[in-house]
Write an enzyme that holds these catalytic residues in place. Sequence first.
Site, PDB file in Angstrom:
ATOM      1  N   SER A 162       0.865  -1.188   0.000  1.00 29.08           N
ATOM      2  CA  SER A 162       0.000   0.000   0.000  1.00 29.08           C
ATOM      3  C   SER A 162       0.894   1.228   0.000  1.00 29.08           C
ATOM      4  O   SER A 162       2.045   1.157   0.445  1.00 29.08           O
ATOM      5  CB  SER A 162      -0.860   0.005   1.266  1.00 29.08           C
ATOM      6  OG  SER A 162      -1.421   1.295   1.472  1.00 29.08           O
ATOM      7  N   TYR A 212      -2.326  -1.292  10.520  1.00 29.99           N
ATOM      8  CA  TYR A 212      -2.309  -1.508   9.061  1.00 29.99           C
ATOM      9  C   TYR A 212      -1.005  -0.981   8.460  1.00 29.99           C
ATOM     10  O   TYR A 212      -0.316  -1.679   7.708  1.00 29.99           O
ATOM     11  CB  TYR A 212      -3.522  -0.807   8.443  1.00 29.99           C
ATOM     12  CG  TYR A 212      -3.626  -0.919   6.942  1.00 29.99           C
ATOM     13  CD1 TYR A 212      -4.056  -2.107   6.347  1.00 29.99           C
ATOM     14  CD2 TYR A 212      -3.321   0.156   6.111  1.00 29.99           C
ATOM     15  CE1 TYR A 212      -4.166  -2.211   4.967  1.00 29.99           C
ATOM     16  CE2 TYR A 212      -3.430   0.064   4.737  1.00 29.99           C
ATOM     17  CZ  TYR A 212      -3.853  -1.119   4.167  1.00 29.99           C
ATOM     18  OH  TYR A 212      -3.961  -1.223   2.792  1.00 29.99           O
TER      19      TYR A 212
HETATM   20  C1  BGC Z   1      -6.243   1.600   2.031  1.00 32.99           C
HETATM   21  C2  BGC Z   1      -7.436   2.437   1.634  1.00 32.99           C
HETATM   22  C3  BGC Z   1      -7.019   3.885   1.443  1.00 32.99           C
HETATM   23  C4  BGC Z   1      -5.864   3.962   0.475  1.00 32.99           C
HETATM   24  C5  BGC Z   1      -5.364   5.389   0.264  1.00 32.99           C
HETATM   25  C6  BGC Z   1      -5.135   1.795   1.034  1.00 32.99           C
HETATM   26  O1  BGC Z   1      -4.023   1.085   1.447  1.00 32.99           O
HETATM   27  O2  BGC Z   1      -6.615   0.232   2.044  1.00 32.99           O
HETATM   28  O3  BGC Z   1      -8.406   2.342   2.654  1.00 32.99           O
HETATM   29  O4  BGC Z   1      -8.107   4.625   0.920  1.00 32.99           O
HETATM   30  O5  BGC Z   1      -4.815   3.170   0.949  1.00 32.99           O
HETATM   31  O6  BGC Z   1      -5.159   6.057   1.459  1.00 32.99           O
END
Ligand code: BGC
Length: 268
Positions: A156, A169
């Site tokens: 991410s 996360y």
């Molecule tokens: C998350 C999303 C978020 C995006 C941008 C992703 O890793 O799962 O919830 O909107 O990042 O911030």
Amino acid sequence: MRRLEGKVALVTGSSGGIGQGIAIRLAAEGAKVVVNYRSNPQGAEETLAKIQAQGGECHKAEGYCDNEQGYSIGADLGMVEDVQRLVKESIEHFGQLDILVNNAGIEKHADFWEVTEKDFEAVMNVNFKGVFFACQAFVKHLLETKRVGRIVNISSVHEELPFPHFTAYCASKGAMKMMTRNLAVELGPYGITINNVAPGAIETPINTKLLNDPTKLKSLLQNIPLGRLGQPEDVAGLVAFLSSNDAAYVTGTTLFVDGGLLWNYQEQ
Ligand code: BGC
């Protein structure tokens, strides 16, 4: 382009969202694909049906059929035993495994001081521990069968970028980043590559709340230079590249697919 002819790929969490897009794209490039789900077998069936619709010859979730291009297996990536079984059954089914896409992931919103141990563990177990042991089981197979292989982790932008209220996360994705760097060094001599794909805001079920909140959505879109949310296909194209021979000399790195979100700081 069918760059993955003769390859077998396992895509975790491919009953919907980004994982479904990846499974479909890898199949379109010629790979046989193991679709994985935890709580949504219908979603996995849908993925298999879409694979079939683009030319895969069979989409049976149970039983065997000739020339099948997709097969689905239920497993919870938060449980190491399930992870090991998933890799084992994938290999048993298609006879080999060449590509592992660690896509399954979860996030939980909470103020830092309210985060429970249960939620912390759920996030870390699926997003990091499961990935760690999936890589381990896959690598054992590659070493035992003297094959080279590709690992692609769906990380991410938040392996770099803070995301308040999602500290576990972010930590899980940061851990994934360091795991990728370590394994690139340790597994390079065996011809195994490992890379992260780091999506920004992609239009999938993980973002349902955001998508239903026009104010939040508007302010997010203002932060994305390309002016739109990403689609699973945007991510899938990059995963297909990293899974193919075109990326034979790429390892230990993170490629962002975020419409420019990560570097978009503007003084108002
Ligand atoms: C998350 C999303 C978020 C995006 C941008 C992703 O890793 O799962 O919830 O909107 O990042 O911030």
